[in-house]
Design a protein around this motif. Structure first.
Motif: not given
Length: 292
Positions: A195-217
């Motif tokens: 859970w910490q890996r997801f919030w502290k590593i995956t989500l911050p490093l995935l943020y640019p791609a996730l930001f794009t997907v959120l805006i598109l959706s």
């Protein structure tokens, strides 16, 4: 030399510029003009009515419902498609080989016709379909999938989420691929929980791609039409009446092209303002957490 390079740049940009002028600028100007007239789509004559169409539209139940339905769709569709896309991206990322082949398979629904998929779903959810007969006979459930306001909205959102999942998963997969495995290995050595890996590593490093997907959706929710037109026609009781459905109904069913143009202008303003505000909020969220 610089002058020649300037003309060369304009030459290469000319196809897109012509496309923008023909399919965006000219229709926009024409729509603005029609929005202050009472043109009925058929008559060669029309008269100017000023801002009457706009004031009438703001008081219309259909326009008000389209405004709220859009954000209801957003509240259901965006979490669904983001969750599905992340799951698909994680599954593909964990495959040892043939990742591209599986991504193509998940991407295929995006290429499918919205009319065809909507008709298939309509047949599956019809009252006498095998699915509903099984639910009634086995569990005693008599669900009116397209006749209930919430159920109809959820069904439409689910179909669109199914369609876009593969496309957004493709973007997220590239985001996952850019995260170094060494970071995860170091975190595991330090005893970091999943859970910490997801919030502290995956989500911050995935943020640019996730930001794009959120805006598109989010942008998709302002242009929903095909699935609503085929499945519900905007009903029941305006529960799935989107902006595009309201514009279509007024323009081609009621033959109020001028009034429909005013609704289209209002819808465009709402769309740009809403996406701008949401984008700024997402940027602030990223900055607050130190992801950007």
């Amino acid at each position: 030399m610089r002058k020649n390079q300037g003309w060369l740049g304009w030459l290469f940009a000319s196809p897109y510029l012509l496309y923008a002028i023909i399919f965006f600028l000219i229709p926009l100007v024409w729509s603005l003009f029609l929005s202050v007239t009472d043109w009925n789509l058929i008559s060669p004559t029309y008269s100017f009515v000023g801002l009457e169409n706009y004031t009438e539209a703001l008081k219309s139940q259909g326009v008000q419902s389209a405004f709220f339905v859009t954000f209801k769709f957003m509240a259901v569709f965006v979490p669904l498609v983001i969750a599905f896309s992340i799951i698909v991206a994680l599954i593909v990322q964990g495959l040892p080989r043939f990742k591209g082949l599986f991504l193509i398979g998940f991407f295929l629904p995006y290429l499918a016709s919205g009319v065809v998929s909507s008709l298939i779903v309509k047949g599956i959810l019809s009252y006498n379909s095998p699915l509903n007969e099984f639910l009634r006979g086995t569990f005693g459930l008599d669900i009116n999938w397209l006749g209930s306001p919430f159920a109809a909205l959820f069904v439409v959102a689910l179909i669109i989420a199914w369609k876009f999942t593969g496309y957004y998963a493709l973007i997220l997969t590239s985001g996952f691929g850019s995260i170094s495995k060494d970071v995860y290995e170091a975190a595991m050595i330090d005893g970091v929980t999943p859970w910490q890996r997801f919030w502290k590593i995956t989500l911050p490093l995935l943020y640019p791609a996730l930001f794009t997907v959120l805006i598109l959706s989010i942008g998709v929710t302002f242009g929903i039409f095909t699935e609503v037109y085929q499945l519900t026609g905007g009903g029941p009781n305006f529960a799935t009446n989107t902006w595009q459905m309201e514009i279509f109904t007024k323009a081609f069913s009621s033959l109020q092209a001028g009034y429909a143009s005013a609704i289209a202008i209002i819808a465009s303003i709402v769309t740009f303002v809403a996406i701008y505000i949401i984008r700024k909020l997402l940027e602030l969220w990223g900055k607050r957490n130190g992801w950007t």
